[in-house]
Motif scaffolding. Structure first.
Motif, PDB file in Angstrom:
ATOM      1  N   LYS A   8       0.816  -1.213   0.000  1.00 30.52           N
ATOM      2  CA  LYS A   8       0.000   0.000   0.000  1.00 30.52           C
ATOM      3  C   LYS A   8       0.852   1.268   0.000  1.00 30.52           C
ATOM      4  N   HIS A  14      -0.128   0.078  -7.887  1.00 36.02           N
ATOM      5  CA  HIS A  14      -1.583  -0.030  -7.961  1.00 36.02           C
ATOM      6  C   HIS A  14      -2.086   0.534  -9.299  1.00 36.02           C
ATOM      7  N   PRO A  21      -3.366  -6.145 -13.888  1.00 36.21           N
ATOM      8  CA  PRO A  21      -2.681  -5.573 -12.729  1.00 36.21           C
ATOM      9  C   PRO A  21      -1.160  -5.721 -12.878  1.00 36.21           C
TER      10      PRO A  21
END
Length: 409
Positions: A8, A14, A21
């Motif tokens: 994250k 992302h 992806p």
């Protein structure tokens, strides 16, 4: 390690690439950057952008303090004895060239030997070729074992009383081989030679202790360890750095300048001519904070687990050749491979269509390619933000690549 929480913190991960992806498996070329590093660089430019060392105004003082604080972080990160032993450079290549041009040309003469290995990156090969050409020294190579490892017996046979410098990579950027630097240093020093270590592929992935390794010089780059491009480090034992002359001259590295002669600053600044890479250093400091908060031991274990899993998955695909050691304790997070009858560039192109980023080519290691009897390889390299699911994606992509080119030809 909480991989989900770590991921994250990397905004670039992302995204979709070619409607898939992103799977980034090219960290041996350059790592991605966490938000904390990006923010640290932005903060410097937006809040206290100024040149360092000579300004007495508030912004200059703040920038200088931040810059020199990073030197202290690097000292602790690699366990150097003193900040005087930490030289900021543009990267591993610049650092090795500094040693070659300053130490090498001053301490090597005709009849001396410089010892290398065939697994060296060009950045730890060409500078020594040039030193040998200019001094009349000879180059010697420690032979490789069948899996691309080194035998300490061969090291002891190759390094002689005529050897002045041994330059060796800590971790191969192609094979992933982890070389036994501490044991090699003992042999090198017994013969009265100096050990130069290319740490570009080790410093991001494992705990480095230059005093324990007992290397004389250790070079690494920030951009492979979550820091920005354009910043690197040369560690050198103080006794050697004090004897060496600078190779770049100009502002910042001088003490006194007259019309016909000049003197240099003390260590480490005599090797840092010109305006330094201030933002890069600040980014490097932030990257060190980030890595140390996670823990280098935890990062190393995570990568070993991933590579072990990757070797198992890829070994089950018929027609794939994996290069480098089979024993996990001898291998870092690099996996080079080829598919029979398929050029690695074609493999990389098919994987890219699946959103998977790998490297393909000779990886700046052409002598090693010749030793492997190939022109190039594909290379997947993992880091702290990669997952087993991404390894599964890689394996699935390779099956697609193999099937595609089998159908075509």
């Amino acid at each position: 390690m909480d991989i989900s929480a770590i991921r994250k913190q990397f905004p670039i991960l992302h995204q979709q690439v070619n409607e898939h992806p992103l799977v980034y498996l090219d960290s041996a070329a350059t790592s991605q950057k966490p938000q904390s590093v990006i923010d640290a660089i932005a903060k410097y430019y937006s809040e206290y952008n100024a040149n360092v060392h000579r300004g007495v105004h508030t912004l200059g003082s703040k920038a200088t303090d931040a810059y020199e604080m990073v030197r202290e972080k690097v000292q602790r990160f690699i366990n150097a004895q003193s900040t005087e032993e930490i030289i900021f450079t543009r990267g591993t290549t610049t650092a090795i060239n500094l040693v070659a041009q300053s130490f090498g040309r001053s301490n090597v003469k005709k009849g001396d030997e410089i010892v290398l290995t065939q697994m060296e990156h060009h950045s730890n090969l060409i500078p020594w070729q040039q030193v040998a050409k200019s001094t009349g020294a000879s180059l010697k190579y420690i032979p490789l074992q069948s899996e691309g490892t080194l035998s300490l017996e061969d090291v002891a046979k190759t390094v002689t009383e005529r050897t002045k410098i041994v330059a060796i990579t800590h971790v191969s950027n192609v094979l992933g081989t982890i070389n036994p630097i501490k044991e090699i240093a003992r042999i090198v020093h017994e013969k009265g030679a100096v050990l130069v270590v290319d740490g570009a592929q080790s410093s991001p992935h494992m705990k480095i202790d230059v005093q324990d390794l007992d290397c004389d010089f250790f070079a690494f780059s920030g951009h492979k360890m979550c820091a920005p491009t354009g910043i690197g480090v040369l560690y050198g034992k103080k006794e050697w750095l004090e004897r060496m002359e600078p190779v770049e001259f100009g502002g910042e590295m001088i003490d006194f300048v007259g019309l016909y002669d000049s003197t240099w600053k003390e260590l480490p600044w005599k090797f840092e001519g010109g305006t330094p890479i201030i933002a890069g250093a600040i980014g490097l400091g932030s990257a060190i904070d980030f890595l140390e908060e996670i823990g280098m031991e935890a990062i190393e274990k995570h990568e070993r687990d991933l590579i072990e899993y990757a070797m198992e998955r890829l070994s089950n695909i018929e027609g794939i050749t994996i290069y480098g050691p089979n024993k996990q304790k001898q291998r870092s997070g690099v996996l080079s491979f080829n598919i029979d009858e398929v050029h690695p560039h074609d493999v990389a192109t098919v994987l890219d269509a699946e959103g998977i980023a790998v490297r393909a080519g000779h990886h700046c290691a052409q002598p090693l390619m010749k030793w492997l009897n190939v022109t190039a390889t594909a290379r997947a390299s993992v880091y702290l933000y990669n997952t087993k699911d991404e390894i599964d994606r890689l394996a699935e992509g390779l099956v697609k690549a193999k099937e595609f080119f089998t159908d075509v030809f």
